[in-house]
Design a protein around this motif. Structure first.
Motif, mmCIF file in Angstrom:
data_model
loop_
_atom_site.group_PDB
_atom_site.id
_atom_site.type_symbol
_atom_site.label_atom_id
_atom_site.label_comp_id
_atom_site.label_asym_id
_atom_site.label_seq_id
_atom_site.Cartn_x
_atom_site.Cartn_y
_atom_site.Cartn_z
ATOM 1 N N ARG A 159 15.907 2.700 -3.834
ATOM 2 C CA ARG A 159 15.497 2.671 -2.559
ATOM 3 C C ARG A 159 13.787 3.258 -2.141
ATOM 4 O O ARG A 159 13.450 3.510 -2.471
ATOM 5 N N THR A 160 13.378 2.039 -1.278
ATOM 6 C CA THR A 160 12.006 2.491 -0.843
ATOM 7 C C THR A 160 11.819 2.688 0.340
ATOM 8 O O THR A 160 12.510 1.558 1.177
ATOM 9 N N VAL A 161 11.445 3.375 1.130
ATOM 10 C CA VAL A 161 10.935 3.910 2.589
ATOM 11 C C VAL A 161 9.747 3.616 2.567
ATOM 12 O O VAL A 161 9.006 4.812 2.348
ATOM 13 N N ALA A 162 9.462 2.979 3.297
ATOM 14 C CA ALA A 162 8.026 2.757 4.077
ATOM 15 C C ALA A 162 7.145 3.828 5.259
ATOM 16 O O ALA A 162 7.624 3.767 5.524
ATOM 17 N N GLU A 163 6.457 4.370 4.341
ATOM 18 C CA GLU A 163 5.470 4.811 5.278
ATOM 19 C C GLU A 163 4.193 4.526 6.106
ATOM 20 O O GLU A 163 3.449 3.650 4.775
ATOM 21 N N VAL A 164 3.948 5.568 6.648
ATOM 22 C CA VAL A 164 2.379 5.177 7.755
ATOM 23 C C VAL A 164 1.426 6.389 8.127
ATOM 24 O O VAL A 164 2.768 7.409 7.848
ATOM 25 N N PHE A 165 -0.086 6.437 8.045
ATOM 26 C CA PHE A 165 0.249 7.418 7.718
ATOM 27 C C PHE A 165 -1.186 7.544 9.483
ATOM 28 O O PHE A 165 -1.829 6.358 9.735
ATOM 29 N N ALA A 166 -0.621 8.483 10.577
ATOM 30 C CA ALA A 166 -1.228 8.358 11.947
ATOM 31 C C ALA A 166 -2.778 8.372 11.660
ATOM 32 O O ALA A 166 -3.418 8.429 12.973
ATOM 33 N N GLY A 203 4.354 -2.288 15.198
ATOM 34 C CA GLY A 203 4.461 -2.358 13.712
ATOM 35 C C GLY A 203 2.753 -2.513 13.205
ATOM 36 O O GLY A 203 2.484 -3.704 12.543
ATOM 37 N N VAL A 204 2.243 -2.572 13.857
ATOM 38 C CA VAL A 204 0.091 -2.899 13.847
ATOM 39 C C VAL A 204 -0.252 -1.229 13.927
ATOM 40 O O VAL A 204 0.053 -0.068 14.636
ATOM 41 N N VAL A 205 -2.002 -1.420 12.773
ATOM 42 C CA VAL A 205 -2.789 -0.477 13.587
ATOM 43 C C VAL A 205 -4.122 -1.286 12.505
ATOM 44 O O VAL A 205 -4.366 -2.439 12.601
ATOM 45 N N GLN A 206 -4.907 -0.517 13.819
ATOM 46 C CA GLN A 206 -6.910 -0.913 13.569
ATOM 47 C C GLN A 206 -7.266 -0.568 12.545
ATOM 48 O O GLN A 206 -7.686 0.884 12.207
ATOM 49 N N ALA A 207 -7.649 -1.193 11.482
ATOM 50 C CA ALA A 207 -8.001 -1.191 10.639
ATOM 51 C C ALA A 207 -9.447 -0.280 11.395
ATOM 52 O O ALA A 207 -9.991 -0.860 12.209
ATOM 53 N N ASP A 208 -10.529 0.080 10.240
ATOM 54 C CA ASP A 208 -11.881 0.956 9.845
ATOM 55 C C ASP A 208 -12.613 -0.084 10.625
ATOM 56 O O ASP A 208 -14.092 -0.067 11.799
ATOM 57 N N ASP A 209 -12.602 -1.043 10.289
ATOM 58 C CA ASP A 209 -13.523 -2.607 11.667
ATOM 59 C C ASP A 209 -12.938 -3.222 12.297
ATOM 60 O O ASP A 209 -13.384 -3.727 12.555
ATOM 61 N N GLY A 210 -11.960 -2.761 12.892
ATOM 62 C CA GLY A 210 -11.228 -3.345 14.126
ATOM 63 C C GLY A 210 -10.079 -4.579 14.058
ATOM 64 O O GLY A 210 -9.606 -5.343 14.913
ATOM 65 N N THR A 211 -9.776 -4.864 12.230
ATOM 66 C CA THR A 211 -9.216 -5.959 12.103
ATOM 67 C C THR A 211 -7.808 -5.511 12.454
ATOM 68 O O THR A 211 -7.388 -3.840 12.441
ATOM 69 N N ILE A 212 -6.759 -6.498 13.090
ATOM 70 C CA ILE A 212 -5.458 -5.923 13.464
ATOM 71 C C ILE A 212 -4.415 -5.569 11.669
ATOM 72 O O ILE A 212 -4.093 -6.972 12.160
ATOM 73 N N VAL A 213 -3.318 -4.935 11.419
ATOM 74 C CA VAL A 213 -3.045 -5.140 9.992
ATOM 75 C C VAL A 213 -1.705 -4.160 10.443
ATOM 76 O O VAL A 213 -0.908 -3.734 11.557
ATOM 77 N N ASP A 214 -0.832 -5.611 10.070
ATOM 78 C CA ASP A 214 0.692 -5.354 9.738
ATOM 79 C C ASP A 214 1.318 -4.107 9.360
ATOM 80 O O ASP A 214 1.176 -3.712 7.957
ATOM 81 N N VAL A 215 2.107 -3.026 9.553
ATOM 82 C CA VAL A 215 2.607 -2.035 9.127
ATOM 83 C C VAL A 215 4.606 -2.152 9.414
ATOM 84 O O VAL A 215 4.734 -2.520 10.114
ATOM 85 N N ARG A 216 5.205 -1.517 8.085
ATOM 86 C CA ARG A 216 6.271 -1.509 8.605
ATOM 87 C C ARG A 216 6.130 -0.267 8.229
ATOM 88 O O ARG A 216 6.125 0.396 7.578
ATOM 89 N N VAL A 217 7.074 -0.091 9.563
ATOM 90 C CA VAL A 217 7.226 1.718 9.490
ATOM 91 C C VAL A 217 9.346 2.647 9.062
ATOM 92 O O VAL A 217 9.667 1.885 10.382
ATOM 93 N N ASP A 218 9.143 3.218 8.430
ATOM 94 C CA ASP A 218 10.157 4.097 8.401
ATOM 95 C C ASP A 218 10.209 5.137 8.218
ATOM 96 O O ASP A 218 10.633 5.984 8.911
#
Length: 251
Positions: A159-166, A203-218
């Motif tokens: 099983r995989t659990v999707a992680e993001v870093f705030a 379901g998004v985060v702003q990258a360091d260049d301003g790009t909006i990146v989709d993320v999956r968050v568990d």
């Protein structure tokens, strides 16, 4: 709407203590515990496992390269066989400590340079997943979606659990900004809390260049060794609850 909140803790060694583990355990739902290779000593880990059991936080094995001197943040060109055995050893050690403390290891997460490496390094990702499978096929793997680690894990049925870093900056390709870059680690509690809420709700985060990146968050990760980590965790906890996002462990 629910999400897991995890933090890297138990990273002291001997007389050197890093972060306020007890304060963090009052707010997180999952605790990524060092297993002695990049940080953590047996007595300290036993104490932290007891605290985690009392707080009701799930315990995860935070496995790494054998790199105490570099805190596990340096790449090591280790063989499949050695990394396979190292990960088994680390999980097994924490399982014994956790059992004595009245809890158990509920998942596995690579740390530092190993975490970054297994995003794209097939052999090392395969060694980590093979080790988890050998120890306990029921253990989930916590990491980044789209990574080689997840591909290898899914191939063998883990099983995989999707992680993001705030509290970390992202690049436009969805990878974490290297720590050596200015602004790679965020420290302002309000900004980190706002990012955490947006990640979960939009379901998004702003990258360091301003790009909006989709993320999956568990699960949302915070770093227990950051200055003011408990204040950051409190701000994230408060904003998530204020936005009707319940905190529950994923495992």
């Amino acid at each position: 709407m629910t999400v897991d909140l995890n933090a890297d803790i138990g990273e002291g060694f001997g007389i050197w203590r890093i972060g306020d583990d007890q304060a963090m355990l009052g707010m997180v739902t999952s605790a990524n515990l060092a297993c002695g290779f990049h940080a953590g000593d047996p007595a300290g880990l036993l104490e932290v496992c007891k605290l985690a059991a009392e707080a009701g936080a799930h315990v995860g094995a935070q496995v790494s390269y054998r790199d105490l001197h570099g805190f596990g943040r340096r790449f090591i060109d280790v063989s499949f066989e050695d990394l396979f055995a190292d990960v088994i050893y680390q999980i097994g050690a924490l399982q014994a400590v956790a059992a004595v403390a009245g809890t158990r290891v509920s998942y596995v997460k690579p740390h530092g340079a190993l975490y970054n490496t297994v995003f794209s390094h097939t052999q090392q990702a395969r060694a980590v997943t093979a080790a988890v499978l050998a120890v306990d096929p029921g253990l989930p793997v916590l990491g980044q979606p789209g990574s080689e680690l997840f591909r290898q894990a899914e191939m063998v049925g883990l099983r995989t659990v999707a992680e993001v870093f705030a509290d970390r900056a992202y690049k436009a390709d969805g990878t974490l900004a290297p720590r050596r870059e200015p602004g790679a680690v965020l420290h302002e509690p309000a900004i980190i809390a706002e990012r955490a809420v947006r990640m979960v709700k939009e379901g998004v985060v702003q990258a360091d260049d301003g790009t909006i990146v989709d993320v999956r968050v568990d699960s949302i990760c915070l770093h227990g060794d950051s200055p003011g980590a408990p204040h950051i965790a409190a701000a994230v906890w408060e904003q998530l609850r204020r936005n009707h996002i319940d905190l529950q462990p994923f495992a």
